[in-house]
Design an enzyme around this catalytic site. Structure first.
Site, PDB file in Angstrom:
ATOM      1  N   ASN A 179       0.838  -1.189   0.000  1.00 23.72           N
ATOM      2  CA  ASN A 179       0.000   0.000   0.000  1.00 23.72           C
ATOM      3  C   ASN A 179       0.880   1.249   0.000  1.00 23.72           C
ATOM      4  O   ASN A 179       1.947   1.273   0.622  1.00 23.72           O
ATOM      5  CB  ASN A 179      -1.011   0.003   1.154  1.00 23.72           C
ATOM      6  CG  ASN A 179      -0.400  -0.227   2.515  1.00 23.72           C
ATOM      7  OD1 ASN A 179       0.581  -0.949   2.649  1.00 23.72           O
ATOM      8  ND2 ASN A 179      -0.977   0.376   3.532  1.00 23.72           N
ATOM      9  N   GLU A 234       0.262   5.229   0.647  1.00 24.60           N
ATOM     10  CA  GLU A 234      -0.705   6.243   1.065  1.00 24.60           C
ATOM     11  C   GLU A 234      -0.276   7.635   0.613  1.00 24.60           C
ATOM     12  O   GLU A 234       0.859   7.844   0.170  1.00 24.60           O
ATOM     13  CB  GLU A 234      -0.861   6.191   2.595  1.00 24.60           C
ATOM     14  CG  GLU A 234      -1.458   4.869   3.051  1.00 24.60           C
ATOM     15  CD  GLU A 234      -1.653   4.773   4.555  1.00 24.60           C
ATOM     16  OE1 GLU A 234      -2.279   3.799   4.983  1.00 24.60           O
ATOM     17  OE2 GLU A 234      -1.160   5.655   5.291  1.00 24.60           O
ATOM     18  N   CYS A 263      -3.873   0.520  -2.779  1.00 26.92           N
ATOM     19  CA  CYS A 263      -3.740  -0.714  -2.000  1.00 26.92           C
ATOM     20  C   CYS A 263      -2.631  -1.602  -2.554  1.00 26.92           C
ATOM     21  O   CYS A 263      -2.259  -1.527  -3.725  1.00 26.92           O
ATOM     22  CB  CYS A 263      -5.041  -1.511  -2.043  1.00 26.92           C
ATOM     23  SG  CYS A 263      -6.468  -0.693  -1.347  1.00 26.92           S
ATOM     24  N   GLU A 284      -2.796  -4.804  -3.186  1.00 28.09           N
ATOM     25  CA  GLU A 284      -3.271  -5.746  -4.196  1.00 28.09           C
ATOM     26  C   GLU A 284      -3.293  -5.097  -5.583  1.00 28.09           C
ATOM     27  O   GLU A 284      -2.839  -5.679  -6.563  1.00 28.09           O
ATOM     28  CB  GLU A 284      -4.686  -6.229  -3.842  1.00 28.09           C
ATOM     29  CG  GLU A 284      -4.779  -6.971  -2.520  1.00 28.09           C
ATOM     30  CD  GLU A 284      -5.071  -6.061  -1.328  1.00 28.09           C
ATOM     31  OE1 GLU A 284      -4.587  -4.906  -1.309  1.00 28.09           O
ATOM     32  OE2 GLU A 284      -5.781  -6.506  -0.419  1.00 28.09           O
ATOM     33  N   CYS A 312      -9.896  -5.137  -0.018  1.00 29.25           N
ATOM     34  CA  CYS A 312     -11.058  -4.247   0.048  1.00 29.25           C
ATOM     35  C   CYS A 312     -11.925  -4.455  -1.202  1.00 29.25           C
ATOM     36  O   CYS A 312     -11.522  -5.106  -2.176  1.00 29.25           O
ATOM     37  CB  CYS A 312     -10.617  -2.791   0.179  1.00 29.25           C
ATOM     38  SG  CYS A 312     -10.045  -2.047  -1.367  1.00 29.25           S
ATOM     39  N   CYS A 341     -10.379  -3.441  -4.617  1.00 31.73           N
ATOM     40  CA  CYS A 341      -9.423  -4.419  -5.139  1.00 31.73           C
ATOM     41  C   CYS A 341     -10.139  -5.651  -5.671  1.00 31.73           C
ATOM     42  O   CYS A 341      -9.764  -6.202  -6.709  1.00 31.73           O
ATOM     43  CB  CYS A 341      -8.411  -4.806  -4.064  1.00 31.73           C
ATOM     44  SG  CYS A 341      -7.250  -3.478  -3.690  1.00 31.73           S
TER      45      CYS A 341
HETATM   46 ZN    ZN Z   1      -7.832  -2.578  -1.711  1.00 36.79          ZN
END
Ligand code: ZN
Length: 132
Positions: A44, A46, A55, A57, A89, A92
């Site tokens: 990830n 940010e 993210c 993934e 999430c 993703c």
């Molecule tokens: Zn995600």
């Protein structure tokens, strides 16, 4: 070392590179592509403008697509430093659904190892799809 063990190692190492100063929640991912030796790492990343965050993934998915175009993915591993493994999430999962069959395997792990194997369709039974 089999491919799943190697991918777990890739995900754990990628997690170390996560840039998560806002959430403090580092995530690592590894994506295996059928017929290609390389396993794509993801973490990830940010941003101060939270919407710019990506993210682990999707970092791995987009990297694999950037290098190979649309290719068949074999499996993905997601690793977090939590007691119980954390699933991807919804965003993703939606992106996985664009590139993967509904029985695409997603392995959920912690730093101690893989805890669970789930299928994409179990986490996202009805993906959005504008292509009939
Ligand atoms: Zn995600």
């Amino acid at each position: 070392m089999d491919r799943l063990d190697l991918a777990f190692k890739v995900a754990v190492e990628a997690r170390e590179n996560a840039y998560a100063p806002y959430s403090g929640f580092k995530v690592g991912a590894a994506l295996s592509v059928k017929g290609i030796d390389k396993i794509y790492p993801g973490c990830n990343v940010e941003n101060a403008s939270y919407g710019g965050t990506m993210c682990a993934e999707r970092t791995a998915i987009f990297s694999a697509v950037a290098e190979n175009g649309k290719v068949p993915f074999e499996f993905c591993i997601v690793v977090t430093d939590t007691e119980y493994a954390t699933p991807p999430c919804a965003l993703c999962l939606q992106v996985f659904s664009e590139f993967c069959p509904s029985d695409f395997p997603i392995y959920l792990g912690t730093l101690k190892g893989i805890q669970k194997k789930v299928l994409l369709k179990e986490l996202l039974p009805i993906p959005f799809n504008k292509i009939p």
